[in-house]
Motif scaffolding. Sequence first.
Motif, PDB file in Angstrom:
ATOM      1  N   ASP A 115       0.861  -1.186   0.000  1.00  0.00           N
ATOM      2  CA  ASP A 115       0.000   0.000   0.000  1.00  0.00           C
ATOM      3  C   ASP A 115       0.902   1.243   0.000  1.00  0.00           C
ATOM      4  OD1 ASP A 115      -3.166   0.661   0.872  1.00  0.00           O
ATOM      5  OD2 ASP A 115      -1.701   2.278   1.134  1.00  0.00           O
ATOM      6  N   ILE A 116       0.559   2.218  -0.847  1.00  0.00           N
ATOM      7  CA  ILE A 116       1.474   3.328  -1.109  1.00  0.00           C
ATOM      8  C   ILE A 116       1.120   4.614  -0.333  1.00  0.00           C
ATOM      9  CG2 ILE A 116       2.518   4.713  -3.002  1.00  0.00           C
ATOM     10  CD1 ILE A 116       3.309   1.749  -2.982  1.00  0.00           C
ATOM     11  N   ARG A 117      -0.063   4.675   0.293  1.00  0.00           N
ATOM     12  CA  ARG A 117      -0.469   5.944   0.951  1.00  0.00           C
ATOM     13  C   ARG A 117       0.560   6.442   1.956  1.00  0.00           C
ATOM     14  NH1 ARG A 117      -4.370   9.563   1.724  1.00  0.00           N
ATOM     15  NH2 ARG A 117      -5.801   8.637   0.246  1.00  0.00           N
ATOM     16  N   THR A 118       1.217   5.512   2.679  1.00  0.00           N
ATOM     17  CA  THR A 118       2.135   5.913   3.750  1.00  0.00           C
ATOM     18  C   THR A 118       3.593   6.038   3.276  1.00  0.00           C
ATOM     19  OG1 THR A 118       2.033   3.577   4.310  1.00  0.00           O
ATOM     20  CG2 THR A 118       0.859   5.081   5.767  1.00  0.00           C
ATOM     21  N   VAL A 119       3.825   5.841   1.981  1.00  0.00           N
ATOM     22  CA  VAL A 119       5.198   5.930   1.458  1.00  0.00           C
ATOM     23  C   VAL A 119       5.470   7.369   1.030  1.00  0.00           C
ATOM     24  CG1 VAL A 119       6.786   5.123  -0.339  1.00  0.00           C
ATOM     25  CG2 VAL A 119       5.073   3.547   0.625  1.00  0.00           C
ATOM     26  N   ASP A 120       6.553   7.971   1.550  1.00  0.00           N
ATOM     27  CA  ASP A 120       6.870   9.343   1.115  1.00  0.00           C
ATOM     28  C   ASP A 120       8.122   9.354   0.239  1.00  0.00           C
ATOM     29  OD1 ASP A 120       9.068   9.225   2.748  1.00  0.00           O
ATOM     30  OD2 ASP A 120       8.343  10.700   4.198  1.00  0.00           O
ATOM     31  N   GLU A 121       8.500  10.535  -0.235  1.00  0.00           N
ATOM     32  CA  GLU A 121       9.631  10.624  -1.171  1.00  0.00           C
ATOM     33  C   GLU A 121      10.937  10.151  -0.541  1.00  0.00           C
ATOM     34  OE1 GLU A 121       9.450  10.972  -4.287  1.00  0.00           O
ATOM     35  OE2 GLU A 121       7.396  11.710  -4.473  1.00  0.00           O
ATOM     36  N   GLN A 122      11.039  10.281   0.778  1.00  0.00           N
ATOM     37  CA  GLN A 122      12.249   9.833   1.465  1.00  0.00           C
ATOM     38  C   GLN A 122      12.353   8.300   1.421  1.00  0.00           C
ATOM     39  OE1 GLN A 122      12.765  11.658   5.404  1.00  0.00           O
ATOM     40  NE2 GLN A 122      13.675   9.733   6.071  1.00  0.00           N
ATOM     41  N   ASP A 123      11.210   7.610   1.505  1.00  0.00           N
ATOM     42  CA  ASP A 123      11.202   6.137   1.466  1.00  0.00           C
ATOM     43  C   ASP A 123      11.448   5.617   0.055  1.00  0.00           C
ATOM     44  OD1 ASP A 123      10.247   6.040   4.132  1.00  0.00           O
ATOM     45  OD2 ASP A 123       8.165   6.145   3.458  1.00  0.00           O
ATOM     46  N   PHE A 124      11.041   6.420  -0.928  1.00  0.00           N
ATOM     47  CA  PHE A 124      10.893   5.910  -2.289  1.00  0.00           C
ATOM     48  C   PHE A 124      12.145   5.227  -2.864  1.00  0.00           C
ATOM     49  CE2 PHE A 124      10.419   6.234  -6.891  1.00  0.00           C
ATOM     50  CZ  PHE A 124       9.204   5.604  -7.059  1.00  0.00           C
ATOM     51  N   PRO A 125      13.344   5.867  -2.823  1.00  0.00           N
ATOM     52  CA  PRO A 125      14.519   5.210  -3.413  1.00  0.00           C
ATOM     53  C   PRO A 125      14.831   3.864  -2.749  1.00  0.00           C
ATOM     54  CG  PRO A 125      14.994   7.511  -2.874  1.00  0.00           C
ATOM     55  CD  PRO A 125      13.671   7.196  -2.277  1.00  0.00           C
ATOM     56  N   ALA A 126      14.717   3.796  -1.421  1.00  0.00           N
ATOM     57  CA  ALA A 126      15.000   2.540  -0.718  1.00  0.00           C
ATOM     58  C   ALA A 126      13.975   1.473  -1.111  1.00  0.00           C
ATOM     59  CB  ALA A 126      14.983   2.762   0.791  1.00  0.00           C
ATOM     60  N   LEU A 127      12.729   1.891  -1.284  1.00  0.00           N
ATOM     61  CA  LEU A 127      11.686   0.939  -1.670  1.00  0.00           C
ATOM     62  C   LEU A 127      11.970   0.370  -3.059  1.00  0.00           C
ATOM     63  CD1 LEU A 127       9.025  -0.473  -1.110  1.00  0.00           C
ATOM     64  CD2 LEU A 127       7.810   1.575  -1.847  1.00  0.00           C
ATOM     65  N   VAL A 128      12.356   1.239  -3.976  1.00  0.00           N
ATOM     66  CA  VAL A 128      12.706   0.788  -5.332  1.00  0.00           C
ATOM     67  C   VAL A 128      13.881  -0.199  -5.258  1.00  0.00           C
ATOM     68  CG1 VAL A 128      13.642   1.524  -7.570  1.00  0.00           C
ATOM     69  CG2 VAL A 128      11.859   2.888  -6.457  1.00  0.00           C
ATOM     70  N   HIS A 129      14.900   0.178  -4.506  1.00  0.00           N
ATOM     71  CA  HIS A 129      16.102  -0.648  -4.388  1.00  0.00           C
ATOM     72  C   HIS A 129      15.779  -2.041  -3.822  1.00  0.00           C
ATOM     73  CE1 HIS A 129      20.281  -1.674  -3.519  1.00  0.00           C
ATOM     74  NE2 HIS A 129      19.854  -2.090  -2.334  1.00  0.00           N
ATOM     75  N   GLU A 130      15.019  -2.072  -2.740  1.00  0.00           N
ATOM     76  CA  GLU A 130      14.720  -3.358  -2.089  1.00  0.00           C
ATOM     77  C   GLU A 130      13.826  -4.235  -2.978  1.00  0.00           C
ATOM     78  OE1 GLU A 130      16.551  -4.180   0.121  1.00  0.00           O
ATOM     79  OE2 GLU A 130      17.002  -2.535   1.492  1.00  0.00           O
ATOM     80  N   LEU A 131      12.910  -3.597  -3.700  1.00  0.00           N
ATOM     81  CA  LEU A 131      12.040  -4.378  -4.587  1.00  0.00           C
ATOM     82  C   LEU A 131      12.846  -4.982  -5.743  1.00  0.00           C
ATOM     83  CD1 LEU A 131       8.729  -2.338  -4.819  1.00  0.00           C
ATOM     84  CD2 LEU A 131       8.917  -4.775  -4.249  1.00  0.00           C
ATOM     85  N   ARG A 132      13.730  -4.172  -6.322  1.00  0.00           N
ATOM     86  CA  ARG A 132      14.572  -4.680  -7.432  1.00  0.00           C
ATOM     87  C   ARG A 132      15.362  -5.882  -6.961  1.00  0.00           C
ATOM     88  NH1 ARG A 132      17.180   0.809  -9.577  1.00  0.00           N
ATOM     89  NH2 ARG A 132      15.480   1.551 -10.901  1.00  0.00           N
ATOM     90  N   ARG A 133      15.941  -5.745  -5.771  1.00  0.00           N
ATOM     91  CA  ARG A 133      16.791  -6.798  -5.224  1.00  0.00           C
ATOM     92  C   ARG A 133      15.957  -8.071  -4.970  1.00  0.00           C
ATOM     93  NH1 ARG A 133      16.824  -7.776  -0.368  1.00  0.00           N
ATOM     94  NH2 ARG A 133      18.257  -9.232   0.553  1.00  0.00           N
TER      95      ARG A 133
END
Length: 397
Positions: free
Chosen positions: A376-394
Amino acid sequence: MSPDGILDRAEEIAAGAELSSHRPAINCSGTILNTGLGRARLPKAAVQAMRAVAESHSSLEIDLVTGKRGDRQGPLSELLIELTGAEDSYVVNNNAGAVLLAISTFASGRSVLLSRGQSVEIGGAFRMPDVVRAAGARLIDVGCTNKTKISDYSDAIEDDTNVLLRCHPSNFRVTGFVEEPIPSDLAAISQKLRLTMIDDIGSGCLYDTAAFGLPHEPTLSEAVKTGADVITASGDKLLGGPQAGIILGKKKAIARIRKNPLARALRVDKITAAGLEATLRLYANGEFERVPTYWALSRPLESVEEMAKRLLSEVGAAGEVADGKCEVGGGSLPGVSLPSKRVSFKSDDVEKLARRMLSAAVPVIGYVAKGKFWLDIRTVDEQDFPALVHELRRALK
Ligand SMILES: *Cc1c(COP(=O)(O)O)cnc(C)c1O
């Protein structure tokens, strides 16, 4: 296990080995105030204030004009009085402590009236009847589970009764053939019976949740206006500050609370005091959106959707954006939700995908449903975003 599997596992263990068990995590759980994820995410201003006093000595109890011993509660009281209209305040470690302290102050060795419909468990074995007992008081049940009338209070009162306790039904709902007196009627009967009314409103809100299409949650100033002698609330629910118990009330009532030896045992520490002051200051300055809880509640659906789409394109794996529902959580506004957007990923082994996201250097908390892994994306902010992308790719590779 395949060689790839062994490598993955080794990488996971290596990544986790050096890390603290208290790690920043990304909340994609679909619950804004997730108790398991530490409830409210703090405003930047609060974090800075907390950090500054944590790594240094501080002016916690020094009057900076006279150099004499000051009161750690002073600056918090000034703000709370301004924001809520209360006469005075006292801040403790959490709301559970606030309720215990208030009951102990006014009903130790005496009895407490509480509606059967409010004789509830808040969570973590915090049950109202047990708290009343732990405060050295005796509970008198009033009315029935589904119906309590004002006259039930006058009927139930005994010689040693000193407190009328009200507990906001923050984490459950009773529907159908139900009745509970409104707080202002309770305050009136409490005064007539010469009792001290303690109103545990649960989530200490400073704004109108109806503005986001949610049911209205009582605000701190409304609770003050109803005329209860003592009001207690949490700092880290809808208020969006650090864990704290906020006690508001009439001057005389707060003065008695300060004198209770338990007040010293439960008092707020310098780090929380600094963080709560900074959070309250944002409200006082009208900077509501800088409070992440308020930001998440008020975030337009288009902004959530834009981020969900951007996440998919940056991760570069097959997934889908779908409608979602985000709960408020933290024992606030049960059974209602905000519209949200969520991203789903398929995998041969979704449970494993969820585990890999959980054991990442920055753990990502999503959920598995219908054979997919959801975020769920409502609680994800721009500060979280790069780490979220990185962890998902991995995790998806
Ligand atoms: C959440 C809640 C509490 C406990 O508050 P904490 O800050 O978690 O200690 C007590 N009473 C009510 C009504 C609550 O909703």
